[in-house]
Design an enzyme around this catalytic site. Structure first.
Site, PDB file in Angstrom:
ATOM      1  N   GLY A 149       0.840  -1.183   0.069  1.00 40.10           N
ATOM      2  CA  GLY A 149      -0.102   0.071  -0.074  1.00 40.10           C
ATOM      3  C   GLY A 149       0.745   1.131  -0.018  1.00 40.10           C
ATOM      4  CB  SER A 150       4.164   2.317   1.555  1.00 41.02           C
ATOM      5  OG  SER A 150       3.296   2.260   2.613  1.00 41.02           O
TER       6      SER A 150
ATOM      7  CB  SER B 283       7.337   2.588   5.547  1.00 37.69           C
ATOM      8  OG  SER B 283       6.792   1.679   6.311  1.00 37.69           O
TER       9      SER B 283
ATOM     10  CB  SER C 106       3.839   0.409   9.687  1.00 36.33           C
ATOM     11  OG  SER C 106       5.072  -0.073   8.831  1.00 36.33           O
TER      12      SER C 106
ATOM     13  CB  THR D  26       8.115  -1.990   5.425  1.00 33.79           C
ATOM     14  OG1 THR D  26       6.612  -2.044   5.729  1.00 33.79           O
ATOM     15  CG2 THR D  26       8.041  -2.924   4.401  1.00 33.79           C
TER      16      THR D  26
ATOM     17  NE  ARG E 266      -6.450  -3.409   2.297  1.00 40.39           N
ATOM     18  CZ  ARG E 266      -6.231  -3.933   3.637  1.00 40.39           C
ATOM     19  NH1 ARG E 266      -4.975  -3.835   4.530  1.00 40.39           N
ATOM     20  NH2 ARG E 266      -7.036  -4.668   4.741  1.00 40.39           N
TER      21      ARG E 266
ATOM     22  CD  GLU F 159      -2.806  -5.540   1.034  1.00 39.16           C
ATOM     23  OE1 GLU F 159      -2.607  -5.197   2.176  1.00 39.16           O
ATOM     24  OE2 GLU F 159      -2.368  -4.975   0.210  1.00 39.16           O
TER      25      GLU F 159
ATOM     26  CG  HIS G 262       2.355  -9.023 -28.196  1.00 43.59           C
ATOM     27  ND1 HIS G 262       2.617  -9.256 -29.515  1.00 43.59           N
ATOM     28  CD2 HIS G 262       1.683  -8.023 -27.999  1.00 43.59           C
ATOM     29  CE1 HIS G 262       2.060  -8.003 -30.138  1.00 43.59           C
ATOM     30  NE2 HIS G 262       1.554  -7.301 -29.018  1.00 43.59           N
TER      31      HIS G 262
ATOM     32  CE  LYS H 235       4.668  -5.611   6.567  1.00 43.62           C
ATOM     33  NZ  LYS H 235       4.213  -4.462   6.558  1.00 43.62           N
TER      34      LYS H 235
HETATM   35  C1  F6R Z   1      -1.742  -3.379   4.538  1.00 43.28           C
HETATM   36  C2  F6R Z   1      -1.058  -3.031   3.319  1.00 43.28           C
HETATM   37  C3  F6R Z   1       0.350  -3.777   3.033  1.00 43.28           C
HETATM   38  C4  F6R Z   1       1.467  -2.642   3.608  1.00 43.28           C
HETATM   39  C5  F6R Z   1       2.733  -3.250   3.249  1.00 43.28           C
HETATM   40  C6  F6R Z   1       3.818  -2.467   3.812  1.00 43.28           C
HETATM   41  O1  F6R Z   1      -2.848  -2.507   4.708  1.00 43.28           O
HETATM   42  O2  F6R Z   1      -1.499  -2.135   2.381  1.00 43.28           O
HETATM   43  O3  F6R Z   1       0.390  -3.897   1.538  1.00 43.28           O
HETATM   44  O4  F6R Z   1       1.207  -1.368   3.063  1.00 43.28           O
HETATM   45  O5  F6R Z   1       2.830  -4.388   4.035  1.00 43.28           O
HETATM   46  O6  F6R Z   1       3.768  -1.974   4.994  1.00 43.28           O
HETATM   47  P1  F6R Z   1       4.045  -0.430   5.039  1.00 43.28           P
HETATM   48  O7  F6R Z   1       3.155   0.562   4.163  1.00 43.28           O
HETATM   49  O8  F6R Z   1       3.463  -0.048   6.751  1.00 43.28           O
HETATM   50  O9  F6R Z   1       5.328   0.026   4.856  1.00 43.28           O
END
Ligand code: F6R
Length: 360
Positions: free
Chosen positions: A61-62, A103, A105, A108, A155, A241, A257, A351
């Protein structure tokens, strides 16, 4: 076949939605407004100069905001924009690169690693995060941070994660004024929200209709390299997701193709595929023609196909209209499967397992 959830039962929809996905979708126009106006206006850019390429590094999502930037910039910016979803950065990254390390959070590990590489290569860096270690490292290193509000899923935060990058490039003089396009996009999705939200009944609600078609089917989503490819990727990720279901995406003309040849076997699985054709009136005329031919080639083989057209004039409006429909559809699809759209236990598990035994 079971009809599943009553998509017009608004209370029921809210009950399965423990993390407020519907509220986040409802709030997307306001999120975009604040992301564009408030978040990147103050960030310190005075040390950034002579940029020859832009890299957005992030995951999931980032990262999708990076793809939106890449798509938007393709027709407007002479500087290449590359999206990096890895621990390492491409070799070309150096002092003339602007790296957006994104990111939500801030924790990541791939993004933290790429951030470290960008520092070591002397790149100009801007961090976009709601906090976490990335926020701490940026503060420690004196790297400019665009702080985004926390508390929603990454996301659900595309406005927060994407629009500030436009604002930064505009402030750096790399992109001409985008304010009109942002305003048009916000107006467009506000209108669309009336048709897509939980209160709009299934018979008039395109997102509920699409969810119904995708229920118990395998979504295959096709766009083009113009603007709808990134949307196809986004729809796929949102089905994965939010609805916890598989989905696949590709683009024309490339799939003409190769992928198109594979629509012969096994028939029983092909019959479970529902194809979404993401259409944009501004796609290349030959690509439009390819859509028409391709439809005829698959219609008797798959469960069916649905065309979804981009709405609006500017690129941002067209992009976000399709994203909004797909985002809503994926949450309704979650309801049809009787699953909470918010939690992503598989990602959390990975994770956690990767973290085990690490000090930091
Ligand atoms: C969860 C989501 C995931 C996170 C990914 C990276 O809603 O969309 O795809 O975006 O795991 O985590 P962040 O975005 O925190 O770096």
């Amino acid at each position: 076949m079971a009809q599943g959830f009553d998509l017009d039962n608004v209370d029921g929809l809210c009950r399965i939605d423990s993390t407020g996905m519907f509220a986040a979708l409802e709030g997307l126009p306001a999120q975009c407004r604040s992301a564009y106006q408030d978040l990147a206006g103050q960030v310190e850019l005075s040390e950034i100069e002579a940029i020859s390429n832009v890299v957005v590094t992030g995951l999931g999502g980032s990262a999708i905001g990076g793809d939106l930037l890449r798509t938007y910039a393709a027709g407007r910016l002479s500087t290449p924009v590359i999206v990096n979803r890895d621990y390492v950065l491409p070799e070309f990254v150096g002092a003339d690169t602007l790296v957006f390390a994104v990111s939500y959070s801030g924790n990541t590990e791939e993004t933290l690693s790429a951030y470290g590489e960008a520092r070591a290569r002397g790149a100009s860096i801007i961090v976009i995060t709601a906090g976490g270690k990335l926020g701490e490292y940026a503060k420690r290193d004196g790297v400019p941070v665009i702080g985004v509000p926390g508390g929603i899923s990454p996301r659900a935060a595309t406005g927060f994660l994407f629009l500030p990058t436009l604002q930064v490039l505009q402030r750096l003089g790399m992109l001409p004024g985008v304010a009109d396009e942002v305003n048009e996009m916000i107006g467009n999705i506000k209108e669309l929200r009336k048709k897509l939200g939980p209160d709009a009944p299934e018979r008039d609600n395109p997102a509920k209709g699409i969810a119904r078609k995708l229920h118990n089917k395998i979504p295959v989503i096709w766009g083009t390299p113009g603007i709808t490819g990134v949307v196809a990727q986004r729809w796929k990720g949102q089905v994965n997701e939010n609805a916890k279901a598989p989905a696949y995406w590709n683009v024309l003309p490339e799939l003409n193709h190769n992928e198109i040849v594979g629509f012969q076997f096994p028939l029983e699985i092909l019959k479970r595929i529902h194809v979404i054709l993401l259409r944009d009136g501004q796609d290349h005329p030959r690509v439009q023609k390819r859509f028409e031919i391709t439809k005829k080639m698959i219609e008797d083989v798959v469960d069916g196909y649905t065309e979804v057209w981009a709405l609006g004039e500017g690129i941002l409006s067209r992009l976000y209209s399709l994203i909004y429909i797909g985002d809503y559809a994926s949450v309704y699809l979650a309801a049809l499967y009787g699953i909470d759209p918010g939690p992503v236990k598989a990602i959390d598990y990975l994770k956690k397992e990767l973290q085990a035994g690490k000090d930091n």
